[in-house]
Design a protein around this motif. Sequence first.
Motif, PDB file in Angstrom:
ATOM      1  N   SER A   1       0.808  -1.222   0.000  1.00 30.82           N
ATOM      2  CA  SER A   1       0.000   0.000   0.000  1.00 30.82           C
ATOM      3  C   SER A   1       0.839   1.268   0.000  1.00 30.82           C
ATOM      4  O   SER A   1       0.368   2.317  -0.433  1.00 30.82           O
ATOM      5  CB  SER A   1      -0.938   0.013   1.220  1.00 30.82           C
ATOM      6  OG  SER A   1      -1.902  -1.007   1.129  1.00 30.82           O
ATOM      7  N   PHE A   2       2.072   1.182   0.480  1.00 26.55           N
ATOM      8  CA  PHE A   2       2.848   2.403   0.680  1.00 26.55           C
ATOM      9  C   PHE A   2       4.222   2.409   0.030  1.00 26.55           C
ATOM     10  O   PHE A   2       4.818   3.469  -0.104  1.00 26.55           O
ATOM     11  CB  PHE A   2       3.008   2.658   2.190  1.00 26.55           C
ATOM     12  CG  PHE A   2       1.709   2.731   2.925  1.00 26.55           C
ATOM     13  CD1 PHE A   2       0.767   3.691   2.600  1.00 26.55           C
ATOM     14  CD2 PHE A   2       1.409   1.834   3.927  1.00 26.55           C
ATOM     15  CE1 PHE A   2      -0.446   3.762   3.271  1.00 26.55           C
ATOM     16  CE2 PHE A   2       0.208   1.887   4.604  1.00 26.55           C
ATOM     17  CZ  PHE A   2      -0.730   2.851   4.276  1.00 26.55           C
ATOM     18  N   VAL A   3       4.754   1.257  -0.327  1.00 23.89           N
ATOM     19  CA  VAL A   3       6.101   1.211  -0.898  1.00 23.89           C
ATOM     20  C   VAL A   3       5.992   0.993  -2.406  1.00 23.89           C
ATOM     21  O   VAL A   3       5.320   0.057  -2.839  1.00 23.89           O
ATOM     22  CB  VAL A   3       6.939   0.088  -0.254  1.00 23.89           C
ATOM     23  CG1 VAL A   3       8.367   0.126  -0.780  1.00 23.89           C
ATOM     24  CG2 VAL A   3       6.924   0.212   1.272  1.00 23.89           C
ATOM     25  N   PRO A   4       6.644   1.822  -3.230  1.00 22.06           N
ATOM     26  CA  PRO A   4       6.554   1.659  -4.682  1.00 22.06           C
ATOM     27  C   PRO A   4       7.133   0.319  -5.127  1.00 22.06           C
ATOM     28  O   PRO A   4       8.091  -0.186  -4.535  1.00 22.06           O
ATOM     29  CB  PRO A   4       7.399   2.823  -5.219  1.00 22.06           C
ATOM     30  CG  PRO A   4       7.459   3.823  -4.111  1.00 22.06           C
ATOM     31  CD  PRO A   4       7.425   3.012  -2.852  1.00 22.06           C
ATOM     32  N   PRO A   5       6.566  -0.265  -6.174  1.00 20.01           N
ATOM     33  CA  PRO A   5       7.045  -1.578  -6.632  1.00 20.01           C
ATOM     34  C   PRO A   5       8.532  -1.610  -6.932  1.00 20.01           C
ATOM     35  O   PRO A   5       9.193  -2.610  -6.634  1.00 20.01           O
ATOM     36  CB  PRO A   5       6.212  -1.838  -7.896  1.00 20.01           C
ATOM     37  CG  PRO A   5       4.995  -1.016  -7.737  1.00 20.01           C
ATOM     38  CD  PRO A   5       5.403   0.199  -6.950  1.00 20.01           C
ATOM     39  N   TYR A   6       9.071  -0.549  -7.516  1.00 15.96           N
ATOM     40  CA  TYR A   6      10.495  -0.559  -7.858  1.00 15.96           C
ATOM     41  C   TYR A   6      11.354  -0.679  -6.605  1.00 15.96           C
ATOM     42  O   TYR A   6      12.334  -1.435  -6.571  1.00 15.96           O
ATOM     43  CB  TYR A   6      10.876   0.693  -8.649  1.00 15.96           C
ATOM     44  CG  TYR A   6      12.234   0.587  -9.302  1.00 15.96           C
ATOM     45  CD1 TYR A   6      12.357   0.120 -10.606  1.00 15.96           C
ATOM     46  CD2 TYR A   6      13.406   0.906  -8.616  1.00 15.96           C
ATOM     47  CE1 TYR A   6      13.600  -0.010 -11.215  1.00 15.96           C
ATOM     48  CE2 TYR A   6      14.646   0.774  -9.203  1.00 15.96           C
ATOM     49  CZ  TYR A   6      14.738   0.326 -10.503  1.00 15.96           C
ATOM     50  OH  TYR A   6      15.973   0.189 -11.086  1.00 15.96           O
ATOM     51  N   ALA A   7      10.960   0.067  -5.552  1.00 16.42           N
ATOM     52  CA  ALA A   7      11.725   0.004  -4.300  1.00 16.42           C
ATOM     53  C   ALA A   7      11.619  -1.377  -3.677  1.00 16.42           C
ATOM     54  O   ALA A   7      12.609  -1.922  -3.166  1.00 16.42           O
ATOM     55  CB  ALA A   7      11.222   1.072  -3.331  1.00 16.42           C
ATOM     56  N   ILE A   8      10.427  -1.972  -3.699  1.00 12.89           N
ATOM     57  CA  ILE A   8      10.261  -3.322  -3.161  1.00 12.89           C
ATOM     58  C   ILE A   8      11.148  -4.306  -3.912  1.00 12.89           C
ATOM     59  O   ILE A   8      11.871  -5.108  -3.311  1.00 12.89           O
ATOM     60  CB  ILE A   8       8.784  -3.757  -3.266  1.00 12.89           C
ATOM     61  CG1 ILE A   8       7.893  -2.896  -2.377  1.00 12.89           C
ATOM     62  CG2 ILE A   8       8.636  -5.239  -2.878  1.00 12.89           C
ATOM     63  CD1 ILE A   8       6.403  -3.146  -2.569  1.00 12.89           C
ATOM     64  N   ALA A   9      11.085  -4.248  -5.243  1.00 13.30           N
ATOM     65  CA  ALA A   9      11.851  -5.185  -6.065  1.00 13.30           C
ATOM     66  C   ALA A   9      13.344  -5.057  -5.811  1.00 13.30           C
ATOM     67  O   ALA A   9      14.061  -6.059  -5.663  1.00 13.30           O
ATOM     68  CB  ALA A   9      11.532  -4.948  -7.542  1.00 13.30           C
ATOM     69  N   ARG A  10      13.830  -3.822  -5.740  1.00 10.90           N
ATOM     70  CA  ARG A  10      15.282  -3.618  -5.585  1.00 10.90           C
ATOM     71  C   ARG A  10      15.760  -4.019  -4.196  1.00 10.90           C
ATOM     72  O   ARG A  10      16.795  -4.688  -4.047  1.00 10.90           O
ATOM     73  CB  ARG A  10      15.637  -2.169  -5.869  1.00 10.90           C
ATOM     74  CG  ARG A  10      17.135  -1.921  -6.004  1.00 10.90           C
ATOM     75  CD  ARG A  10      17.415  -0.565  -6.586  1.00 10.90           C
ATOM     76  NE  ARG A  10      17.117   0.496  -5.647  1.00 10.90           N
ATOM     77  CZ  ARG A  10      18.038   1.291  -5.086  1.00 10.90           C
ATOM     78  NH1 ARG A  10      19.306   1.132  -5.372  1.00 10.90           N
ATOM     79  NH2 ARG A  10      17.693   2.240  -4.259  1.00 10.90           N
ATOM     80  N   GLN A  11      15.017  -3.639  -3.155  1.00  5.59           N
ATOM     81  CA  GLN A  11      15.436  -3.969  -1.789  1.00  5.59           C
ATOM     82  C   GLN A  11      15.488  -5.482  -1.577  1.00  5.59           C
ATOM     83  O   GLN A  11      16.479  -6.020  -1.065  1.00  5.59           O
ATOM     84  CB  GLN A  11      14.471  -3.340  -0.782  1.00  5.59           C
ATOM     85  CG  GLN A  11      14.580  -1.832  -0.663  1.00  5.59           C
ATOM     86  CD  GLN A  11      13.541  -1.267   0.295  1.00  5.59           C
ATOM     87  OE1 GLN A  11      12.432  -1.791   0.412  1.00  5.59           O
ATOM     88  NE2 GLN A  11      13.892  -0.204   0.985  1.00  5.59           N
ATOM     89  N   LEU A  12      14.424  -6.163  -1.954  1.00 10.27           N
ATOM     90  CA  LEU A  12      14.355  -7.592  -1.682  1.00 10.27           C
ATOM     91  C   LEU A  12      15.293  -8.399  -2.567  1.00 10.27           C
ATOM     92  O   LEU A  12      15.887  -9.377  -2.106  1.00 10.27           O
ATOM     93  CB  LEU A  12      12.910  -8.073  -1.845  1.00 10.27           C
ATOM     94  CG  LEU A  12      11.997  -7.649  -0.695  1.00 10.27           C
ATOM     95  CD1 LEU A  12      10.533  -7.762  -1.085  1.00 10.27           C
ATOM     96  CD2 LEU A  12      12.272  -8.481   0.547  1.00 10.27           C
ATOM     97  N   LEU A  13      15.445  -8.003  -3.820  1.00 10.80           N
ATOM     98  CA  LEU A  13      16.382  -8.732  -4.667  1.00 10.80           C
ATOM     99  C   LEU A  13      17.820  -8.473  -4.220  1.00 10.80           C
ATOM    100  O   LEU A  13      18.685  -9.350  -4.348  1.00 10.80           O
ATOM    101  CB  LEU A  13      16.195  -8.357  -6.138  1.00 10.80           C
ATOM    102  CG  LEU A  13      16.925  -9.253  -7.147  1.00 10.80           C
ATOM    103  CD1 LEU A  13      16.553 -10.722  -6.984  1.00 10.80           C
ATOM    104  CD2 LEU A  13      16.648  -8.798  -8.583  1.00 10.80           C
ATOM    105  N   SER A  14      18.086  -7.302  -3.658  1.00 11.15           N
ATOM    106  CA  SER A  14      19.414  -7.049  -3.085  1.00 11.15           C
ATOM    107  C   SER A  14      19.702  -8.025  -1.948  1.00 11.15           C
ATOM    108  O   SER A  14      20.782  -8.622  -1.871  1.00 11.15           O
ATOM    109  CB  SER A  14      19.507  -5.608  -2.569  1.00 11.15           C
ATOM    110  OG  SER A  14      19.446  -4.670  -3.621  1.00 11.15           O
TER     111      SER A  14
END
Length: 438
Positions: free
Chosen positions: A110-123
Amino acid sequence: MSRSARGMHLVGMVNPPTSQYAENWRNPLSRADWLSGAFTADLARTLERGCFDMIFFADALAVPEDGAGDYGTTIRTAGKGAIYLDPIAKAALVAGATSRIGIGATVSTSFVPPYAIARQLLSVDHLSGGRAAWNIVTSTTDAEARNLGQERIAPSGERYDRADAVVQTVIELWESWEPDALVHDQQAGVFADAARVHRVTGSLSRGPLTLPQSAQGHPVLMQAGSSSRGRDFAARWAEVVFAIGDSPEAMRELRTEIRDRARLDYGRDPDEVRVLQGVQPVVGWTDAEAEAKLAGLIAQIDLPSALAKLARLLHAAALDPAAPATEALAAHRGATGSVGFEDMLMAVSERRGFTVADLAIEQALNQLHPQLVGSPATIADELQQLFESEAADGFIIMPALYHSSFEDFVNGVVPELQRRGVFRRAYTGATLREHLAG
């Protein structure tokens, strides 16, 4: 893979300082250094010693408030949500402190943009060698919305519609680099094949991501929604489902429903969906010792404090401790923001004939999760029966006390399960997805 060829799965849920037991922070058997890196690293290594599939970190984005918007009760009583370290930071810490156990981090769609989610978790997935998981939540409270610049939380249906779009985008970002796109040909001077790196569809991101795929492709997807819409979301996306059932029959019905929805509605192999039931073990070396431990945990619960926490949860000014719990729950329907959670509270209260005081004590003790009390053999009996009767593919272990409850489980129950051949004696794969396949 057939069920008979699979073993039980175990995941450790971590959310200090309270855990599922509200008085954890006051108990002399609990460590008090839960803000330190050593606390998290030591706990992860204990669970890795026990061959757990994964450790995962719960999260929320606001201190829980009462109906008037006051957070005082939560802060004064160390209510659940008073303290949350960022789960991505803890996941990165565990990646460096361990070598095999999976690592789950909660991030809100609901609050975190998809790009940020993808980059943080894949990191985290790369840094851990392919051991990351995303615990997908939609968030539930207006307090969280206001902390993130919104007036109020969206209705549940809208949040899940948003979550569908976010997860689809995150997966496309994770796959924006084809598996063989990173060439790294030093002789030819070709770092990556640009033709195998793509933008993504939809309007939530353009891509490509700044990371190639990981050792397991991308992080495992985990979800815990219990409403009908949440179950549909789990059937569509989740590889691990965190479930709560108040009886073996309820557990089995939920697992069957999610697997059927996955197969019939989304064309998925239901064996790719692992439904894990949340349980709180209280382990003693004998049944009598375990019962004495439980009695001690209950004795430490302060009833006025437990009633204040329940009133805050239900957004009630005050609650009559002698009143039927079902009446209080009906009068404050919708207060928690989670339909599935409230349905579970109502079902358990009705079945067990709880007064408000009973519900407050049980909520403070284990948040109404099934509680297994006994010797290692007794608890292993219950877990094995639930597993073999297809009520669960495994269990989310939620401790009463940090770290002692996990240590008791790893030292006592895990060897018992291993002797019975229902749980691994050692990791056979390197990635979390490989652990879940075994």
